[in-house]
Every structure is written in structure tokens, then in C-alpha cells.
Design an enzyme around this catalytic site. Structure first.
Site, PDB file in Angstrom:
ATOM      1  N   ASP A 115       1.649  -0.924  11.970  1.00 46.75           N
ATOM      2  CA  ASP A 115       0.417  -1.425  11.345  1.00 46.75           C
ATOM      3  C   ASP A 115       0.151  -2.897  11.698  1.00 46.75           C
ATOM      4  O   ASP A 115      -0.949  -3.401  11.486  1.00 46.75           O
ATOM      5  CB  ASP A 115       0.494  -1.286   9.816  1.00 46.75           C
ATOM      6  CG  ASP A 115       0.451   0.176   9.386  1.00 46.75           C
ATOM      7  OD1 ASP A 115       0.040   1.030  10.184  1.00 46.75           O
ATOM      8  OD2 ASP A 115       0.837   0.469   8.242  1.00 46.75           O
TER       9      ASP A 115
ATOM     10  N   LYS B 222       0.838  -1.207   0.000  1.00 48.19           N
ATOM     11  CA  LYS B 222       0.000   0.000   0.000  1.00 48.19           C
ATOM     12  C   LYS B 222       0.871   1.255   0.000  1.00 48.19           C
ATOM     13  O   LYS B 222       0.646   2.164  -0.802  1.00 48.19           O
ATOM     14  CB  LYS B 222      -0.913  -0.037   1.239  1.00 48.19           C
ATOM     15  CG  LYS B 222      -1.824   1.149   1.369  1.00 48.19           C
ATOM     16  CD  LYS B 222      -3.032   0.830   2.236  1.00 48.19           C
ATOM     17  CE  LYS B 222      -2.733   0.799   3.716  1.00 48.19           C
ATOM     18  NZ  LYS B 222      -2.455   2.131   4.298  1.00 48.19           N
TER      19      LYS B 222
HETATM   20  C1  S3P Z   1       2.486   4.872   6.118  1.00 54.41           C
HETATM   21  C2  S3P Z   1       3.053   5.238   7.306  1.00 54.41           C
HETATM   22  C3  S3P Z   1       2.533   4.820   8.614  1.00 54.41           C
HETATM   23  C4  S3P Z   1       1.536   3.664   8.504  1.00 54.41           C
HETATM   24  C5  S3P Z   1       0.583   3.850   7.376  1.00 54.41           C
HETATM   25  C6  S3P Z   1       1.318   3.970   6.056  1.00 54.41           C
HETATM   26  C7  S3P Z   1       3.066   5.381   4.856  1.00 54.41           C
HETATM   27  O1  S3P Z   1       1.906   5.935   9.228  1.00 54.41           O
HETATM   28  O2  S3P Z   1       0.842   3.523   9.720  1.00 54.41           O
HETATM   29  O3  S3P Z   1      -0.306   2.739   7.284  1.00 54.41           O
HETATM   30  O4  S3P Z   1       2.759   4.841   3.784  1.00 54.41           O
HETATM   31  O5  S3P Z   1       3.869   6.333   4.926  1.00 54.41           O
HETATM   32  P1  S3P Z   1       2.775   7.055   9.986  1.00 54.41           P
HETATM   33  O6  S3P Z   1       3.805   7.511   9.072  1.00 54.41           O
HETATM   34  O7  S3P Z   1       1.819   8.152  10.334  1.00 54.41           O
HETATM   35  O8  S3P Z   1       3.311   6.378  11.195  1.00 54.41           O
END
Ligand code: S3P
Length: 450
Positions: free
Chosen positions: A321, A22
Site C-alpha cells: 500500500d 484500516k
Molecule cells: C489488506 C491487505 C492488503 C492491502 C489492503 C488491506 C488487509 O491487500 O493492500 O489495503 O487489510 O488485509 P491484499 O491482502 O489483497 O494484498
């Protein structure tokens, strides 16, 4: 509204691939759209979150052609026509759906444009904190209004602005904040530097390098010079280790099982889940078979009786996550598991400390809740229950895994949300549930347009 009905399994012997990552799919849509030519993206995640980001880039002028799609979902193989950093004004507000990553990265991209734009999302996204990006972007000269009912929350109205570079020390370890500031820095004159309190996933930096955009790294600080135009390139998105995590826990907790997950992203800023499951007693090997840009490889895991563990503070950003499903593994393990320093869980798609603790208790687990985490006394048998996902994809999937180990039937309500990150999860769950009676087919059906 759909639901999962899950009953216990006694065996898990499977080999398959999970859909694309993702985080990387969001970034491929954005950087492909900013690039100076045509980019072919393979194994794009056709989830609602990533399709929203792809559509946002189309609304900004970077169109795409779908070459192959996952039936019923969206593109997995596509061609993006980059705009050489010259985006056009969107005709309407941009829908980011449920995605914090989509909204925060797009806000960074849009902060320094000569046109106005608006980003909005669903009820969950409209209650998540946006001050963490509007503060640094504001320091760069961006003019972003938070229009939400809750202070500091979306919708975001982004006025035209000319940005100046800054050096910003992030108060929270967030890859989304880092990425928003780096993307804004690409549209400012001079050098923007971001200093992280702890290492966070580095997909933005790695993907910028794939697009020939230079960044400089010193310890936990990253600098980028504005004015660089990403060079178009082709990119294959590895499988998402955060989606793999659900099946890894299922196999880890079931002695006698064997699972091979193919072509998973093994970026070291994401693989703490493997270390944690090994520490809990699972037998595991990872073999990287492609290490350019993003490491990709196969993970083989064999189940064993699990024991509790303590999640280290330094591991938390790496596995943030995966904590809902790690909590499920902890409930299935003997002994105590301690998860602290994970306050960030409270501002995810739901308050994941509360939703995990309440749902685990509903299934018979013994859990203590803390402001920044939880302590799980494992080994108490789980029983089936009616579980609400509260619209959070990772809660729905984590508790489907818990159901595979609970006596009786577990019903997970409100499961449409899994499409935000794992289209095809229900198909894979079904294949695992029916494995005992027939040869399971884990292949997700696709339609080719090429
Ligand atoms: C992500 C960063 C994470 C993660 C999110 C995806 C990203 O969040 O929890 O599902 O793609 O940069 P944070 O950067 O706010 O910790």
C-alpha cells in the site's frame, strides 16, 4: 468534487498522530460482532471503508453504540454488542463501498451462513478480482455467484451453505484471501489450513488471539479449528502506518526536517516502509512502547538527501500500500529505484502502476513502466501539474506529498476518496502547508457522546 492545492514547503517540524489502522479496524468490527459479549474499541478508523464494515455487522445483527466520533466522519470510540457467532439475515444487500478488504472478509464470514446475502460496492470495487476468494470458499462448499458485468467480479450473491474445511495453498500473497478463508473456517467443522506463498500482514491472526480464538502456525501456514466463539475484549487500534507513510516520506525527503508520529502500529508485517526509507538515507528511530497483541510506538524521522534503492521481492507484500508514496520518494532521491514483482498493484483501487507512472511523468519525473512495477530515475526536478486521483485515496495522498516538493502549484483533483482511509488528511496537509506562517494545530476535532 474536492481538490488539494499544494505548494512547496521549506520546513517540516511536527508531532502528531495519524488515525487508526484500516486493516485492524475492519477486523475489530467483524470479530467484535462475532464475540460473545460487549467489546469496546478505541481509535477505530472512522473512514468510509471501515464504517461500511461496521454497518455491515449491524445489518447482520451486531449493533454498536458510538461513544465518541470524529466530527463529520464517524465513530472512533465505540461499543460493539457481539452475537456469539449467531448472525441474522440482512434485510438488504450490503454496501462495501470502495473496500476490497471489507468485501473479501465479509464474503468469508457470510460463505457458511444458513441465510443468503449480497455484497456490492462502487465502480472500482466492482472491477476488482473476487475469484481469489470465491475459488477457495467454493472448495469449502460455499455457493457464491459473481453478478458483476466483468466476469468474476462483484456484486456477490452468497447462497446459504454448510462449509467443510480445506487446506488451501494461496496463489497470491494476500492477507485478504487468508483472512476470508480463516473467517469461513470458523463456521466449518474441523480444521481449515491456509498456506501463504510469502508472509502477509498478520492482523487477523493476532486479533483472533486477542479474542481467545486459537490458531496454529507452522512456517507460512496457519490453521484454525471451527466452532470457537471469540471471547469479547477491548481493543485499541494503533495509528495506521500506511497513513503515516505519507508524512514519513515528506519528512525523509526534506533535509533539516524533524517529524514525530505518535502511537503508530509497528507490526513487523507492515514496517518495511521504515527499512526502505532508512536505506534511502533518512534518519529514523522507532520506539515500541506497547507490545501486547499489536506493537505500538513512536516513529521519529529526520530528513536527509535521499538515494535510490531496490525494493526486494520479499518486501513487496509488506509495503504494497506504500508503493505509490515510495515512488514519490524515489523521484525525489538521487539515482535509480527499482520496484518489481508488484503486479498486485494493478488490481488495487486503481491500476496503481499506471496511475503512479502517468502522474509522476506529468510532474516531470523520469519513469519506466513494467508489467510488474516501475523503474524511477530520481533527481529530476518536479514541477506542479494538475493530477487526477482517479478516485484512488492513496494516489491522491501520494501526489499531495509530491506537490510539497514541486515547483509552482500542484492541483490534485477528485480527492473525496481520501476519506476511505484517512479522514482528516486535508486538515493535516493544511497544517503542514501553513506551518511556516503560524503554529500548526494537528488535532482532529471529536464529539463525545459518552
Ligand atoms: C489488506 C491487505 C492488503 C492491502 C489492503 C488491506 C488487509 O491487500 O493492500 O489495503 O487489510 O488485509 P491484499 O491482502 O489483497 O494484498
Amino acid at each position: 468534487m474536492s481538490e488539494f492545492r499544494v505548494t512547496p514547503i521549506s520546513t517540516l517540524h511536527a508531532e502528531f498522530s495519524v488515525p487508526g489502522d484500516k486493516s485492524m479496524s475492519h477486523r475489530a468490527a467483524i470479530l467484535g460482532g462475532l464475540s460473545n459479549g460487549i467489546c469496546t474499541i478505541r481509535n477505530f478508523l472512522p473512514s468510509e471503508d471501515c464504517v461500511n464494515t461496521l454497518n455491515a455487522m449491524s445489518a447482520l445483527g451486531a449493533r454498536h453504540e458510538v461513544l465518541e466520533e470524529l466530527t463529520g466522519y464517524g465513530p472512533i470510540h465505540l461499543r460493539i454488542h457481539g452475537k456469539s457467532m449467531k448472525l441474522s439475515a440482512p434485510a438488504a444487500p450490503i454496501d462495501c463501498g470502495n473496500s476490497g478488504t471489507g468485501m473479501r472478509l465479509l464474503a468469508g464470514l457470510l460463505a457458511g451462513q444458513p441465510f443468503a446475502s449480497e455484497l456490492f460496492g462502487d465502480a472500482s470495487l466492482s472491477s476488482r478480482p473476487m475469484g481469489r476468494i470465491t475459488i477457495p470458499l467454493g472448495q469449502m462448499g460455499a455457493n457464491i455467484e459473481t453478478l458483476g458485468e466483468k466476469p468474476g467480479c462483484a456484486p456477490l450473491l452468497i447462497h446459504p451453505a454448510k462449509l467443510t474445511p480445506i487446506t488451501y495453498e494461496m496463489p497470491v500473497a494476500s492477507a485478504q484471501v487468508k483472512s476470508a478463508v480463516l473467517l469461513a473456517g470458523m463456521f466449518s467443522d474441523g480444521t481449515t489450513t491456509i498456506i501463504q506463498p510469502a508472509e502477509t500482514r498478520d492482523h487477523t491472526e493476532r486479533m483472533l488471539a486477542s479474542f481467545q480464538v486459537k490458531t496454529r502456525h507452522e512456517g507460512n501456514s496457519i490453521s484454525i479449528d471451527g466452532g470457537q466463539i471469540p471471547a469479547s475484549c477491548d481493543f485499541t487500534v494503533p495509528g495506521d502506518i500506511s497513513s503515516a507513510a505519507f508524512w514519513l516520506v515528506a519528512a525523509a525527503a526534506l533535509p533539516g526536517s524533524r517529524l514525530l508520529l505518535k502511537d503508530v502500529g509497528l507490526n513487523p508485517t507492515r514496517t518495511a516502509i521504515l527499512k526502505v526509507l532508512s536505506r534511502m538515507g533518512a534518519h529514523m528511530s522507532e520506539i515500541v512502547h506497547h507490545s501486547e497483541g499489536e506493537p505500538i510506538g513512536n516513529i521519529e524521522i529526520q530528513g536527509a538527501p535521499l538515494k535510490g534503492t531496490t525494493i526486494l521481492e520479499s518486501e513487496v507484500p509488506n509495503l504494497i500500500d506504500e508503493i505509490p508514496v515510495i515512488a514519490v520518494a524515489a523521484a525525489l532521491a538521487q539515482g535509480r529505484t527499482i520496484i518489481r514483482n508488484a503486479r498486485e498493484l494493478r488490481v488495487k483501487e486503481t491500476d496503481r502502476i499506471t496511475t503512479v507512472v502517468d502522474n509522476l511523468r506529468a510532474m516531470g519525473a523520469v519513469v519506466e513502466e513494467f508489467e510488474d512495477g516501475m523503474e524511477i530515475e530520481g533527481g529530476h526536478p518536479l514541477h506542479g501539474a494538475v493530477i487526477d486521483s482517479f478516485g484512488d485515496h492513496r494516489i491522491a495522498m501520494a501526489f499531495a506529498i509530491a506537490g510539497l516538493f514541486a515547483e509552482g502549484e500542484t492541483i490534485i483533483r477528485n480527492t473525496d476518496c481520501v476519506n476511505t482511509s484517512y479522514p482528516g488528511f486535508a486538515h493535516h496537509l493544511d497544517a503542514i502547508l501553513h506551518e511556516r506562517s503560524q503554529a500548526a494545530d494537528f488535532t482532529l476535532p471529536t464529539i463525545s457522546h459518552a
